[in-house]
Design an enzyme around this catalytic site. Structure first.
Site, PDB file in Angstrom:
ATOM      1  CD  GLN A  49      -3.059   0.874   0.449  1.00 48.54           C
ATOM      2  OE1 GLN A  49      -3.702  -0.147   0.500  1.00 48.54           O
ATOM      3  NE2 GLN A  49      -3.336   1.841  -0.370  1.00 48.54           N
ATOM      4  CG  PHE A  50       2.118   3.523  -3.674  1.00 51.16           C
ATOM      5  CD1 PHE A  50       2.223   4.885  -3.929  1.00 51.16           C
ATOM      6  CD2 PHE A  50       1.210   2.769  -4.397  1.00 51.16           C
ATOM      7  CE1 PHE A  50       1.435   5.479  -4.900  1.00 51.16           C
ATOM      8  CE2 PHE A  50       0.426   3.352  -5.364  1.00 51.16           C
ATOM      9  CZ  PHE A  50       0.527   4.714  -5.624  1.00 51.16           C
ATOM     10  CB  THR A  51      -1.916   5.277  -1.168  1.00 47.87           C
ATOM     11  OG1 THR A  51      -2.580   4.218  -0.478  1.00 47.87           O
ATOM     12  CG2 THR A  51      -1.992   5.063  -2.677  1.00 47.87           C
TER      13      THR A  51
END
Length: 148
Positions: free
Chosen positions: A78-80
């Protein structure tokens, strides 16, 4: 590293309408890898998560870990989690690690969880994923690798 932990009764991740990871009782993890994160961060967080006492014991107190209850892990990249929304209306993701670095550390983190005897299911790194879960409690925690 930043990780959102949700205690769940069940969770799954789907890619292109195909289930690629699914668990029953356990922990749903949204895992963000930031610039400068290291293997030591992954080891620290895997150890913390495996021993985190957020499941109720026979007396109804949060004394049991995911290992104690025989639960599993669904780990989704989950890079966000590294989205910076302080300026403007579009998040800036400059704090996230480059994909090739992040994927290696994400895989290493999951291997550390498995080494502790946990069943670990995952999504597909970098894919557009649909994630669903039944949050149990609800219990949701945020961990990061900054230990100062």
């Amino acid at each position: 590293m930043k990780i959102i932990i949700q205690r769940c009764k069940d969770a799954q991740v789907t890619v292109n309408q195909k289930v690629v990871g699914k668990i029953g009782t356990g922990l749903m993890l949204l895992v963000g890898i930031g610039q400068g994160d290291t293997a030591a961060d992954a080891v620290y967080l895997a150890d913390k998560i495996a021993g985190l006492r957020i499941f109720e014991d026979a007396e109804g107190k949060m004394n049991d870990s995911v290992l104690d209850v025989g639960g599993a892990i669904l780990s989704v990249s989950q890079f966000t989690l590294y989205g910076d929304c302080r300026k403007g209306r579009r998040p800036n993701f400059m704090g996230a690690a480059k994909p090739e670095e992040a994927e290696k550390l994400y895989d290493f983190f999951n291997s550390q969880l498995r080494a502790k005897g946990l069943e670990v299911e995952t999504g597909i790194f970098g894919a557009m994923m649909d994630v669903s879960l039944t949050n149990w409690g609800p219990v949701t925690l945020i961990l990061n690798s900054e230990r100062s």
